[in-house]
Scaffold this motif. Structure first.
Motif, PDB file in Angstrom:
ATOM      1  N   VAL A 136       0.840  -1.203   0.000  1.00 28.11           N
ATOM      2  CA  VAL A 136       0.000   0.000   0.000  1.00 28.11           C
ATOM      3  C   VAL A 136       0.872   1.249   0.000  1.00 28.11           C
ATOM      4  O   VAL A 136       0.629   2.211  -0.745  1.00 28.11           O
ATOM      5  CB  VAL A 136      -0.940  -0.003   1.223  1.00 28.11           C
ATOM      6  N   ARG A 137       1.904   1.261   0.838  1.00 26.65           N
ATOM      7  CA  ARG A 137       2.805   2.421   0.904  1.00 26.65           C
ATOM      8  C   ARG A 137       3.459   2.693  -0.445  1.00 26.65           C
ATOM      9  O   ARG A 137       3.537   3.846  -0.895  1.00 26.65           O
ATOM     10  CB  ARG A 137       3.879   2.176   1.968  1.00 26.65           C
ATOM     11  N   GLU A 138       3.930   1.645  -1.106  1.00 28.56           N
ATOM     12  CA  GLU A 138       4.578   1.826  -2.408  1.00 28.56           C
ATOM     13  C   GLU A 138       3.619   2.427  -3.431  1.00 28.56           C
ATOM     14  O   GLU A 138       4.015   3.290  -4.231  1.00 28.56           O
ATOM     15  CB  GLU A 138       5.114   0.478  -2.910  1.00 28.56           C
ATOM     16  N   ARG A 139       2.376   1.999  -3.402  1.00 28.59           N
ATOM     17  CA  ARG A 139       1.406   2.533  -4.365  1.00 28.59           C
ATOM     18  C   ARG A 139       1.120   4.013  -4.100  1.00 28.59           C
ATOM     19  O   ARG A 139       1.028   4.819  -5.034  1.00 28.59           O
ATOM     20  CB  ARG A 139       0.103   1.719  -4.313  1.00 28.59           C
ATOM     21  N   VAL A 140       1.001   4.378  -2.833  1.00 29.24           N
ATOM     22  CA  VAL A 140       0.733   5.786  -2.502  1.00 29.24           C
ATOM     23  C   VAL A 140       1.932   6.659  -2.882  1.00 29.24           C
ATOM     24  O   VAL A 140       1.767   7.784  -3.383  1.00 29.24           O
ATOM     25  CB  VAL A 140       0.401   5.930  -1.007  1.00 29.24           C
TER      26      VAL A 140
END
Length: 248
Positions: free
Chosen positions: A91-95
């Motif tokens: 999730v962090r990488e996508r944001v």
């Protein structure tokens, strides 16, 4: 008759009592083991299989440039996903793929809330591209576009602005090194190459900075010149080589 003849073994009274005491102890061990396994199974079911601890809310904090809806869409979190199964790293990488976002932190808040804490990129300069203004951060990343020139940001003049352009990075490195007393009076930072940075001040003064290195020495030279010049106007200052100060 002997024990071999009768086929029976006589257990001494002490051993027989000890054997009798051992049987309930073994049952206790079995019972406790089953109890622990059952408890672990129940916990696993609650965390991974039940509808009790699932994502019900997604919160976003720290955003000004990036709309909340874009951050939530980029995160790609499906409501109803078990909290324990949520891959916070993914999730962090996508944001962080959003151009406005420099870094992000994903927090689980039990029983059913996921909070996305965003640290946005901060615009430090503006580049005029065919009448549209691109806001760049300290790494040369375009954070946002605007139709009108935003106030309070110096203009960046380079051939090809971007995070991989050496002239852009040199100009932004110099800009980051300037104290407020200088950056607040800066109108434009220009770089024709990584060793050819020039500052254009609001009062019309031009500072030939040169390479981005030795910023501390160059700033001290500018401060000393300001003190000694008094009210005399100095249009051009060349501090590209701090050993030889040139003014005109």
């Amino acid at each position: 008759m002997t024990e071999a003849q009768t086929g029976h073994r006589t257990v001494p009274d002490g051993d027989e009592a000890e054997a009798e005491r051992g049987r309930p102890n073994r049952w206790k061990v079995v019972f406790v083991t089953l109890l622990v396994v059952g408890a672990l199974g129940a916990v696993t079911w609650v965390l991974l299989g039940s509808r009790l601890l699932v994502v019900r809310h997604v919160e976003v904090s720290g955003t000004e440039l990036a709309p909340r809806d874009r951050v939530v869409a980029a995160a790609g979190i499906d409501l109803g996903t078990p909290m324990a199964r949520l891959r916070t790293g993914a999730v962090r990488e996508r944001v962080e793929r959003l151009r406005e976002v420099e870094s992000a932190k994903i927090e689980r808040h039990w029983p059913g809330t996921v909070r996305i804490v965003v640290r946005e990129r901060e615009p430090v300069a503006v580049f005029d591209r065919n009448g549209r203004y691109q806001l760049l951060d300290r790494h040369g990343v375009t954070v946002a576009d605007a139709e009108s020139r935003p106030a309070g940001l110096p203009a960046l003049t380079v051939a090809s602005p971007g995070p991989s352009d050496k002239a852009t990075l040199a100009a932004l490195t110099v800009l980051a090194a300037l104290p407020e007393r200088l950056s607040g009076k800066l109108a434009e930072v220009e770089a024709t190459g990584p060793e050819a940075v020039t500052l254009h001040m609001q009062g019309g003064q031009t500072v030939v900075w040169g390479a981005a290195e030795r910023a501390g020495e160059k700033i001290r030279l500018l401060d000393a010149l300001r003190r000694t010049a008094g009210g005399r106007a100095v249009r051009t200052v060349d501090i590209s080589s701090p050993e030889v100060l040139k003014t005109s």
